[in-house]
Design a protein around this motif. Structure first.
Motif, PDB file in Angstrom:
ATOM      1  N   PHE A  82      98.998 -84.772 -39.184  1.00  0.00           N
ATOM      2  CA  PHE A  82      99.803 -85.629 -38.307  1.00  0.00           C
ATOM      3  C   PHE A  82     101.054 -84.870 -37.878  1.00  0.00           C
ATOM      4  O   PHE A  82     101.603 -84.093 -38.666  1.00  0.00           O
ATOM      5  N   PRO A  83     101.546 -85.068 -36.678  1.00  0.00           N
ATOM      6  CA  PRO A  83     101.045 -85.989 -35.649  1.00  0.00           C
ATOM      7  C   PRO A  83      99.928 -85.407 -34.803  1.00  0.00           C
ATOM      8  O   PRO A  83      99.368 -86.108 -33.971  1.00  0.00           O
ATOM      9  N   GLY A  84      99.558 -84.130 -35.000  1.00  0.00           N
ATOM     10  CA  GLY A  84      98.456 -83.536 -34.274  1.00  0.00           C
ATOM     11  C   GLY A  84      98.677 -82.045 -34.104  1.00  0.00           C
ATOM     12  O   GLY A  84      99.793 -81.543 -34.302  1.00  0.00           O
ATOM     13  N   PRO A  85      97.585 -81.350 -33.775  1.00  0.00           N
ATOM     14  CA  PRO A  85      96.224 -81.847 -33.595  1.00  0.00           C
ATOM     15  C   PRO A  85      95.634 -82.343 -34.935  1.00  0.00           C
ATOM     16  O   PRO A  85      95.843 -81.724 -35.976  1.00  0.00           O
ATOM     17  N   VAL A  86      94.879 -83.446 -34.841  1.00  0.00           N
ATOM     18  CA  VAL A  86      94.299 -84.033 -36.037  1.00  0.00           C
ATOM     19  C   VAL A  86      92.979 -84.712 -35.671  1.00  0.00           C
ATOM     20  O   VAL A  86      92.864 -85.368 -34.648  1.00  0.00           O
ATOM     21  N   LYS A  87      91.990 -84.495 -36.519  1.00  0.00           N
ATOM     22  CA  LYS A  87      90.692 -85.173 -36.398  1.00  0.00           C
ATOM     23  C   LYS A  87      90.693 -86.301 -37.413  1.00  0.00           C
ATOM     24  O   LYS A  87      90.678 -86.065 -38.611  1.00  0.00           O
ATOM     25  N   TYR A  88      90.704 -87.532 -36.926  1.00  0.00           N
ATOM     26  CA  TYR A  88      90.944 -88.687 -37.795  1.00  0.00           C
ATOM     27  C   TYR A  88      89.883 -89.761 -37.533  1.00  0.00           C
ATOM     28  O   TYR A  88      89.344 -89.874 -36.439  1.00  0.00           O
ATOM     29  N   GLY A  89      89.627 -90.573 -38.525  1.00  0.00           N
ATOM     30  CA  GLY A  89      88.675 -91.671 -38.435  1.00  0.00           C
ATOM     31  C   GLY A  89      87.979 -91.844 -39.769  1.00  0.00           C
ATOM     32  O   GLY A  89      87.968 -90.919 -40.597  1.00  0.00           O
TER      33      GLY A  89
END
Length: 337
Positions: free
Chosen positions: A80-87
């Motif tokens: 966080f805050p990115g780049p991030v692969k989230y889910g």
């Protein structure tokens, strides 16, 4: 017959995944897909779910720095805050891996991605009579199961669930199966009345909700909801706090009669099995319990539309700033079964 079955696929393989690149903007990225090892599975995604509340905070870059590590998803990449692969709501079919799992539909806490490799221990088979779209709710239902293990509602209890978002609605759907004296789903949005009817519970506006509750489950993520939840408790009643507030620090009304009435607030967070069950249940047991509960078709009321995986950058942008009526949005990767 061997214990594992790995199909040989010549040539390099790739997968596509959704990444939040910077706050407010996401994209699909292609990356090499490794071959699964002896204790791993290769999963082809059928559908995934967008948990609008949490994933909107991620999309907008509103995860506070002090909780970056605690908010990491199990198979997140980047930061966080990115780049991030989230889910964390994915349902797919095992294409390669241990023989008992090949061809099975499974749920996993994986980000939005069309194919991925995981430890076999990180996937849970989906019951044959649970549709794939409904199965994406397993993560939310698991959170609700944990909260009810914390709360321990008793026969004839008067219970209110404050906040009819995805987590609150899942909790209310489970509570509808308990022999309670009273159950109300409390939310200021009139549109939530239709949701409550489909779940088989009574919807009430906050100002009209009944008091003297034995248990209140708070899931509105608002200071006003928390305050109203405490007001609804009877003497020595307990509020189970499930809300995630992002970068906000809500005021907690501990004045007035909070101490005189000996009220209690207890946090519930899915990162650990509830203390009341921790000695006898694992996280795998808890997730299997959630998937079994999803045999109930009333959970279909929480599915708020669908779109294609290829549209995910535009979909996430729309959901992050759009209607609060959306609960769980389904991302489709191909024909579902």
């Amino acid at each position: 017959m061997t214990d594992t079955a790995h199909a040989a696929t010549p040539g390099p393989r790739t997968s596509r995944a959704y990444w939040t690149v910077v706050p407010g903007r996401g994209e699909l990225r292609t990356a090499p897909l490794p071959a699964p090892g002896p204790d791993q599975v290769l999963v082809r995604a059928l559908c995934s779910g967008i948990s609008r509340g949490t994933e909107s905070l991620v999309h907008r870059g509103l995860v506070p720095a002090r909780v970056h590590e605690r908010m990491r998803a199990p198979f997140q990449e980047g930061a966080f805050p990115g780049p991030v692969k989230y889910g964390y709501l994915s349902v797919g079919v095992v294409e390669e891996g241990p023989e008992p799992l090949v061809g099975r539909r499974v749920f996993s806490l994986h980000p939005h991605q069309d194919r991925y490799v995981l430890p076999a221990s990180a996937v849970t088979p989906v019951p044959d009579d649970v549709p794939s779209e409904r199965a994406v709710l397993a993560g939310a239902v698991e959170t609700a199961v944990n909260a009810l293990w914390e709360a321990g509602p008793r026969f004839g209890d008067r219970v209110a669930v404050v906040g009819a978002g995805m987590i609150g609605a899942c909790t209310a759907a489970l509570l509808a199966r308990f022999p309670l004296g009273r159950l109300q789903l409390v939310d200021p949005q009139p549109s939530r009345a239709a949701l409550a009817r489909r779940l088989g519970v009574e919807h009430m506006a906050p100002e009209d909700a009944a008091g003297e509750c034995d248990v209140v489950v708070h899931a509105s993520s608002t200071a006003a909801g928390l305050a109203r939840g405490l007001e609804l408790l009877g003497d020595e009643g307990e509020l189970i706090e499930m809300s995630w507030y992002g970068d906000e620090d809500p005021a907690v009304p501990l004045g007035a009669d909070f101490h005189a009435r000996r009220l209690q607030i207890r946090a519930s967070q899915v990162g650990a099995v509830a203390a009341a069950r921790r000695a006898r249940r694992t996280t795998a047991d808890r997730l299997a319990t959630a998937l079994d509960a999803l045999r109930d078709p009333r959970f279909d009321a929480l599915l708020s539309g669908s779109s294609r995986f290829e549209q995910l950058p535009e979909t996430m942008d729309r959901l992050a700033g759009g209607s609060s009526d959306v609960l769980c949005h389904v991302v489709a990767y191909g024909p579902t079964t």
